[in-house]
Structures are given as C-alpha cells and as structure tokens.
Scaffold this motif. Sequence first.
Motif, PDB file in Angstrom:
ATOM      1  N   THR A  99       0.832  -1.209   0.000  1.00  0.00           N
ATOM      2  CA  THR A  99       0.000   0.000   0.000  1.00  0.00           C
ATOM      3  C   THR A  99       0.861   1.251   0.000  1.00  0.00           C
ATOM      4  O   THR A  99       0.593   2.213  -0.731  1.00  0.00           O
ATOM      5  CB  THR A  99      -0.931  -0.010   1.223  1.00  0.00           C
ATOM      6  OG1 THR A  99      -1.753  -1.189   1.184  1.00  0.00           O
ATOM      7  CG2 THR A  99      -1.830   1.213   1.239  1.00  0.00           C
ATOM      8  N   SER A 103       1.357   4.105  -3.234  1.00  0.00           N
ATOM      9  CA  SER A 103       0.925   5.495  -3.038  1.00  0.00           C
ATOM     10  C   SER A 103       1.780   6.482  -3.817  1.00  0.00           C
ATOM     11  O   SER A 103       1.352   7.611  -4.078  1.00  0.00           O
ATOM     12  CB  SER A 103       0.937   5.855  -1.546  1.00  0.00           C
ATOM     13  OG  SER A 103       2.262   5.925  -1.050  1.00  0.00           O
ATOM     14  N   HIS A 104       3.011   6.075  -4.188  1.00  0.00           N
ATOM     15  CA  HIS A 104       3.876   6.993  -4.943  1.00  0.00           C
ATOM     16  C   HIS A 104       4.380   6.372  -6.247  1.00  0.00           C
ATOM     17  O   HIS A 104       5.292   6.911  -6.882  1.00  0.00           O
ATOM     18  CB  HIS A 104       5.062   7.451  -4.090  1.00  0.00           C
ATOM     19  CG  HIS A 104       5.893   6.334  -3.525  1.00  0.00           C
ATOM     20  ND1 HIS A 104       6.740   5.580  -4.293  1.00  0.00           N
ATOM     21  CD2 HIS A 104       5.991   5.846  -2.257  1.00  0.00           C
ATOM     22  CE1 HIS A 104       7.339   4.668  -3.530  1.00  0.00           C
ATOM     23  NE2 HIS A 104       6.907   4.817  -2.291  1.00  0.00           N
ATOM     24  N   ASP A 119      -7.045  -0.158  -2.985  1.00  0.00           N
ATOM     25  CA  ASP A 119      -8.189   0.737  -3.160  1.00  0.00           C
ATOM     26  C   ASP A 119      -8.083   1.356  -4.552  1.00  0.00           C
ATOM     27  O   ASP A 119      -7.314   2.293  -4.771  1.00  0.00           O
ATOM     28  CB  ASP A 119      -8.178   1.827  -2.078  1.00  0.00           C
ATOM     29  CG  ASP A 119      -9.377   2.760  -2.172  1.00  0.00           C
ATOM     30  OD1 ASP A 119     -10.110   2.704  -3.178  1.00  0.00           O
ATOM     31  OD2 ASP A 119      -9.571   3.564  -1.233  1.00  0.00           O
ATOM     32  N   GLY A 121     -10.157   3.124  -6.078  1.00  0.00           N
ATOM     33  CA  GLY A 121     -10.727   4.459  -6.141  1.00  0.00           C
ATOM     34  C   GLY A 121      -9.705   5.554  -5.875  1.00  0.00           C
ATOM     35  O   GLY A 121      -9.870   6.688  -6.343  1.00  0.00           O
ATOM     36  N   THR A 122      -8.657   5.231  -5.146  1.00  0.00           N
ATOM     37  CA  THR A 122      -7.623   6.224  -4.821  1.00  0.00           C
ATOM     38  C   THR A 122      -6.281   5.940  -5.485  1.00  0.00           C
ATOM     39  O   THR A 122      -5.352   6.726  -5.344  1.00  0.00           O
ATOM     40  CB  THR A 122      -7.415   6.302  -3.300  1.00  0.00           C
ATOM     41  OG1 THR A 122      -6.981   5.022  -2.814  1.00  0.00           O
ATOM     42  CG2 THR A 122      -8.711   6.699  -2.591  1.00  0.00           C
ATOM     43  N   LEU A 123      -6.177   4.831  -6.197  1.00  0.00           N
ATOM     44  CA  LEU A 123      -4.909   4.454  -6.823  1.00  0.00           C
ATOM     45  C   LEU A 123      -4.544   5.463  -7.914  1.00  0.00           C
ATOM     46  O   LEU A 123      -5.333   5.733  -8.825  1.00  0.00           O
ATOM     47  CB  LEU A 123      -5.027   3.055  -7.439  1.00  0.00           C
ATOM     48  CG  LEU A 123      -3.776   2.491  -8.119  1.00  0.00           C
ATOM     49  CD1 LEU A 123      -2.667   2.258  -7.107  1.00  0.00           C
ATOM     50  CD2 LEU A 123      -4.115   1.201  -8.865  1.00  0.00           C
ATOM     51  N   THR A 124      -3.357   6.021  -7.820  1.00  0.00           N
ATOM     52  CA  THR A 124      -2.911   7.006  -8.808  1.00  0.00           C
ATOM     53  C   THR A 124      -1.985   6.402  -9.860  1.00  0.00           C
ATOM     54  O   THR A 124      -1.777   6.999 -10.918  1.00  0.00           O
ATOM     55  CB  THR A 124      -2.198   8.186  -8.128  1.00  0.00           C
ATOM     56  OG1 THR A 124      -1.099   7.681  -7.347  1.00  0.00           O
ATOM     57  CG2 THR A 124      -3.155   8.940  -7.226  1.00  0.00           C
ATOM     58  N   CYS A 167     -12.321  -0.688 -12.403  1.00  0.00           N
ATOM     59  CA  CYS A 167     -11.053  -0.334 -11.754  1.00  0.00           C
ATOM     60  C   CYS A 167     -10.356   0.844 -12.430  1.00  0.00           C
ATOM     61  O   CYS A 167      -9.476   1.463 -11.825  1.00  0.00           O
ATOM     62  CB  CYS A 167     -10.108  -1.536 -11.748  1.00  0.00           C
ATOM     63  SG  CYS A 167     -10.701  -2.950 -10.795  1.00  0.00           S
TER      64      CYS A 167
END
Length: 270
Positions: A99, A103-104, A119, A121-124, A167
């Motif tokens: 996780t 995130s980066h 997640d 929905g928040t995966l960049t 997704c």
Amino acid sequence: MDLLSSVLRSPVAEDDKYSRGVVGFVTGSESYPGAAILGVTAAMRTGVGMVRWIGPESVGRMLLEVRPEVVLQDGKAQAWVVGSGVPADPSDEQVENATSHLSHASFAVIDAGALEFVDFGTLTARAILTPHAGEMSRLLGRFGETWSRDDVEQSPEDAAKLAALKCGQVVLLKGNITTIADPSGSTWSTPPANPALATAGSGDVLAGILGALIVGNFSKLQSTEIELAQIALAGALLHARAGEESAAEGPVVALDIAESLRKVVGDILA
C-alpha cells in the motif's frame, strides 16, 4: 517490427543500470516466499538494470541465495510489482509495504493478494491487474458484481471489460487463452498457451515479466508512444514463449519458465 521486438531492447554503450530500468517488488511473504524468487528472476531474465525487493528479512535472505543481484533496499523504481505471494491479511507486513509503495508509484503490476486490498478508487498509478478466474470473481464482487468462477471462464472478455471499467486500469485475465482489456472497452486475446504453463508460480513469473517490460518502456509509456495494454499483451506472449521453450525439455515448473526467458529474449533480439 512485431510487438515483442518493439518492447524489448539490448543495452547500449551509453546505458547504466538506471537507464536500463529499475523495477521494485513487494512480493512474497513468510507463508509464500517462493513468489519473490520467481518474479524477481523473471524480471532479471527479461532484462532490467536493477531489481529492488521489499519484504520480511527471512524471505530476503532466501532470495539473496538464489538471486544475489537483487537490492534489498528501498528507493526509486519506475514500476512496482505487488501482491504475488502476499496474503490479503491486514496484519501481514507486506500489505502495508504494498500500500505504501503504490501510493507513490507511477506504474504498477497488481497481482494475487493485492487484488483484494488495493483501493482502486484512490490508486494514482497506471496499473496492469493480473487475476485468474477465481481472483476475477472476487475482484468483481468488490464492486457489487456477482460473477462466479464459472461465469468468468464462460465469458472472459465480458468479465475483463467490466473489471477494467470498474477499476479504471488495464486487466489481464489469465487462462489458457489470456484476455486483456483496457478501460475504453478494447480487448485483445492471445492464442492458446502450452498447458505446461498451468503450474504453481507461473503467474508470479508473468508479473515479473510485466514489471520488466514496463520499466524498459517507461519513456514510451509516459509519452503514449506505447500503451499499457500493449505491454500486457507483450508480457502474456513472452510468458507463453518461455513456457514453450521450457516444455520442449520435459515437465515444467515455474522457475524453468523464468530461466527460459533468457534464451527467448535473446532469440528475439538476435
């Protein structure tokens, strides 16, 4: 130039380990340490400049015995491969490691256990998801879609298209015929693969191949000269060729597939 020739390249005199690509792994766990070895070996044999690996110290020691080239130290990577051999258990340290690195991350390969805890929905990161039919059933269930494993196997293209839409990522649905879909609704399918690929750990090898192909084409992906779905298709085709190469000599285990990549890639680049 065919797809595999276009995504693979030989090192040139101006290269260093960083320019050839750095791929990071959060794979394996104390319960499933072999996944780390398989994916890392596959990436190295596909061709990268450096591999980083993050995980439990006991697994790292085992990995170093097989792959002394791996760097057991955090740092920058153009792509992260996460989830192979990682249980979807919040108490497992690899869940937090995966996780955190996602995130980066700019690009990612999301496999196995990570399909259940990432997640989306928040995966960049731009990612390739690599479920088999059972994992696809559970993945779609996270979005309120009821698909059994049999449903997925009966309608793989529809399942892959739906998952890619939900997704917002490229989906590679593993099987004898691999189906790839992107969020636009486009799909691609591979020819039937050698049944020898149906062996434990084969998917871990595929994840490593995909990670290597992403970092080797990082600039092209950023400029959209090549699309992530093309990388997914190339990875599936390369995996299948390595399986064929391995099967020619007798019964196949996953590490055979990973090691066969060296000859397969060499033949393509010759």
